[in-house]
Design a protein around this motif. Structure first.
Motif, short mmCIF file in Angstrom:
data_model
loop_
_atom_site.label_atom_id
_atom_site.label_comp_id
_atom_site.label_asym_id
_atom_site.label_seq_id
_atom_site.Cartn_x
_atom_site.Cartn_y
_atom_site.Cartn_z
N LEU A 119 -3.43 -5.10 7.12
CA LEU A 119 -3.69 -5.43 5.72
C LEU A 119 -4.29 -4.23 4.99
O LEU A 119 -3.99 -3.98 3.82
CB LEU A 119 -4.63 -6.63 5.63
CG LEU A 119 -4.84 -7.25 4.24
CD1 LEU A 119 -3.51 -7.67 3.64
CD2 LEU A 119 -5.81 -8.43 4.34
N ALA A 120 -5.11 -3.45 5.69
CA ALA A 120 -5.70 -2.25 5.10
C ALA A 120 -4.61 -1.23 4.76
O ALA A 120 -4.66 -0.57 3.72
CB ALA A 120 -6.72 -1.64 6.05
N CYS A 121 -3.63 -1.10 5.65
CA CYS A 121 -2.52 -0.17 5.40
C CYS A 121 -1.72 -0.60 4.18
O CYS A 121 -1.34 0.24 3.35
CB CYS A 121 -1.61 -0.09 6.63
SG CYS A 121 -2.33 0.80 8.03
N MET A 122 -1.45 -1.89 4.06
CA MET A 122 -0.67 -2.36 2.92
C MET A 122 -1.43 -2.15 1.62
O MET A 122 -0.86 -1.75 0.61
CB MET A 122 -0.33 -3.84 3.10
CG MET A 122 0.52 -4.15 4.32
SD MET A 122 2.08 -3.23 4.35
CE MET A 122 2.88 -3.88 2.90
N ALA A 123 -2.75 -2.41 1.64
CA ALA A 123 -3.56 -2.21 0.44
C ALA A 123 -3.69 -0.74 0.09
O ALA A 123 -3.89 -0.38 -1.07
CB ALA A 123 -4.94 -2.83 0.62
N PHE A 147 -3.28 -5.66 -5.60
CA PHE A 147 -4.45 -5.87 -4.76
C PHE A 147 -5.53 -4.83 -5.10
O PHE A 147 -5.22 -3.69 -5.44
CB PHE A 147 -4.08 -5.71 -3.28
CG PHE A 147 -3.68 -7.00 -2.61
CD1 PHE A 147 -4.25 -7.37 -1.41
CD2 PHE A 147 -2.71 -7.82 -3.16
CE1 PHE A 147 -3.87 -8.54 -0.78
CE2 PHE A 147 -2.33 -8.99 -2.55
CZ PHE A 147 -2.91 -9.36 -1.35
N PRO A 148 -6.80 -5.20 -5.01
CA PRO A 148 -7.85 -4.19 -5.09
C PRO A 148 -7.86 -3.36 -3.82
O PRO A 148 -7.26 -3.76 -2.81
CB PRO A 148 -9.13 -5.03 -5.21
CG PRO A 148 -8.79 -6.32 -4.55
CD PRO A 148 -7.32 -6.56 -4.83
N MET A 180 -12.36 -4.38 -9.21
CA MET A 180 -11.18 -5.21 -9.46
C MET A 180 -10.02 -4.36 -9.95
O MET A 180 -10.21 -3.41 -10.72
CB MET A 180 -11.54 -6.27 -10.51
CG MET A 180 -10.36 -7.08 -11.01
SD MET A 180 -9.60 -8.09 -9.72
CE MET A 180 -8.26 -8.84 -10.62
N ASN A 181 -8.82 -4.69 -9.50
CA ASN A 181 -7.61 -4.02 -9.98
C ASN A 181 -7.14 -4.74 -11.24
O ASN A 181 -6.42 -5.73 -11.18
CB ASN A 181 -6.52 -4.04 -8.90
CG ASN A 181 -5.31 -3.23 -9.29
OD1 ASN A 181 -5.15 -2.82 -10.44
ND2 ASN A 181 -4.43 -2.99 -8.33
#
Length: 522
Positions: free
Chosen positions: A251-255, A473-474, A484-485
């Motif tokens: 999930l960190a990679c995708m964000a 995503f932020p 916040m994004n």
């Protein structure tokens, strides 16, 4: 007017039209260019100059997307907000997935090489009942995407200037947000001047920049490898540092995709210059594919270099400037290396201003914008859409004011521009894929993937949908008003405004480019 075969008129050439296709000129380009313009029912208003073709090969092929290695340095802090060492794998994943998108876009560019790009394709290839609305919405999204691109690129140049000043005058210079805002506007003004007074010299300028780019690449790469302290290879390739607080590294990679995707996005940049490129239906797709190859290789080299040299991310202020300073130990050398990247970023701003003005010009020509008659005018002295250029400057200046009130404006602008362009890719590729699925006719393409095209288009859509979702995503899991994004709010606002304008007025005047399209006689 409309038909299930794509709302195309079956019109045969007259003998006069047929003979005119064989008369090349500076204004009209090659016979194939004239045929492409005849098919879409448009007169050639901009110059198709041989020099413009040379601008796209090789320099133009290296426009915004080829500066991946610049972005990997300038935006290393974006990826590091979610992960540090894993940014290499994030980049490789983004490159692999986005390659399919570029292939799909290249084939569409070969089928219909027009300045409008995506909104033209959607107008011609969407289902008849939704052609006008979808193409209209796509046009507004592209206008949004490219304007935020100019603002973001100018913002980056401004931050580099401020960073260079800060390391040269650490005791006397005090940073203020309005400094950057004024510099953003100044960069945009100079970029507009390049696109007006020096418009006919842009191919020469691009050639010079290509030389600077190549020498600058090695001029930065070699000192970093020779002088910079290195992180062990086991940490660079064997570990992932999740700094965003996400539940898992995936999930960190995708964000953290914002950096790599922003570096790779923009395959439609040259498409919006199509009506000024000779033999566009062949040159454009080839240029886009070569861009992918050159981007991928140089970007990977530079992002690996930064992974080895970045060190402790918590000690980094302006990421790549601090890396340069740590490596050389010299303020003068760091300033010189920063100036090289600054020049490349400024040239990217020039290219984006040109692209954006042509997008506005084309969309206004089809009555898709307020004050369309004014924006669609071509200045007879400079042979450029000067009114559209000036409108872009005003919009970018207004966007730059966001910086005065928000410390996260830059990230929001970047994500917004990326999300907008991704949306236009999703809509246009989906329309083409749907036509192929229904076995409906499409214009011939001089560059094509043949039997692999449907597979490529399907993968492109899937990749784009995933990336599009994560663009909003932020960068960190724990969100507050400062992290916040906010791009989702701005994006939604522009969509609402455009649809409101469509319902109130544009639906009565905007019919889309498809109403002029003619079916070529085989």
């Amino acid at each position: 007017m409309g038909r299930e075969d794509g709302i195309m008129l079956n019109v045969q050439h007259s003998s006069l039209e047929a003979s005119s296709l064989n008369v090349p000129s500076r204004r009209e380009g090659t016979a194939q260019d004239k045929q492409d313009m005849w098919r879409v029912g448009r007169d050639q208003e901009l110059n198709k100059d041989q020099r413009t073709k040379e601008m796209t090969r090789p320099a133009g092929e290296l426009q915004v997307p080829f500066r991946t290695w610049v972005y990997s340095g300038a935006y290393v802090h974006m990826g590091s907000s979610s992960l540090v060492r894993g940014m290499i794998y994030t980049y490789l994943g983004g490159l692999a997935g986005f390659s399919f998108v570029i292939f799909s876009m290249a084939e569409m560019a070969s089928m219909a090489p027009l300045s409008g790009g995506q909104y033209n394709w959607v107008s011609e290839f969407a289902p008849p009942g939704s052609q006008a609305l979808l193409s209209y919405l796509t046009g507004w999204i592209c206008v949004l995407g490219w304007h935020t691109g100019i603002a973001g690129c100018s913002y980056t140049v401004a931050n580099m200037m401020v960073g260079a000043i800060a390391i040269n005058y650490p005791d006397t210079y005090t940073y203020e947000r309005w400094h950057v805002t004024l510099l953003v506007i100044a960069v945009a003004i100079v970029a507009l001047m390049f696109n007006t007074f020096l418009a006919q010299k842009l191919p020469l300028i691009e050639g010079i920049i290509l030389i600077v780019h190549c020498f600058g690449f090695f001029g930065i790469l070699i000192p970093l490898w020779v002088l910079s302290p290195k992180v062990p290879a086991s940490e660079v390739f064997g570990s992932i540092e999740n700094r965003g607080g996400w539940d898992n590294n995936g999930l960190a990679c995708m964000a953290g995709l914002v950096g790599p995707i922003y570096a790779l996005i923009g395959p439609d940049s040259a498409v919006h210059m199509a009506e000024e490129i000779r033999d566009a239906s062949r040159v454009l797709p080839m240029g886009m594919v070569w861009t992918l190859i050159l981007n991928g290789s140089t970007g990977l080299v530079m992002i690996i270099t930064f992974a080895f040299c970045v060190g402790d991310i918590d000690e980094v202020g302006f990421p790549f400037i601090q890396v340069f300073l740590n490596a050389t130990g010299s303020v003068s050398a760091t300033t010189g290396m920063t100036v090289v990247i600054m020049i490349m970023q400024f040239c990217a701003a020039i290219s984006k201003v040109a692209t954006t003005s042509r997008q506005i010009y084309s969309f206004a020509r089809d009555k898709g914008l307020p004050f369309s008659d004014f924006l669609a005018q071509v200045n007879p002295t400079f042979t450029v859409p000067l009114n559209a250029l000036c409108a872009s400057l005003v919009i970018v200046s207004l966007l730059s004011l966001i910086n005065n009130g928000s410390s996260v404006a830059f990230n929001a602008i970047m994500s917004l521009g990326t999300a907008a362009l991704l949306s236009s890719y999703i809509i246009s590729i989906t329309c083409v894929r749907l036509r192929r699925w229904r076995n409906q006719p499409l214009p011939p393409a001089r560059w094509s993937m043949g039997k692999f095209t449907p597979i490529c288009d399907t993968i492109s859509i899937m990749v784009l949908l995933v990336i599009w979702i994560f663009r909003f995503f932020p960068l960190t899991k724990n969100v507050d008003p400062t992290t916040m994004n906010w791009s989702v709010v701005i994006f939604g606002g522009v969509v609402v405004v455009s649809l409101s304008y469509y319902v109130l007025y544009a639906r009565r005047v905007y019919k889309g480019p498809v109403t002029r399209v003619r079916m070529m006689q085989q």
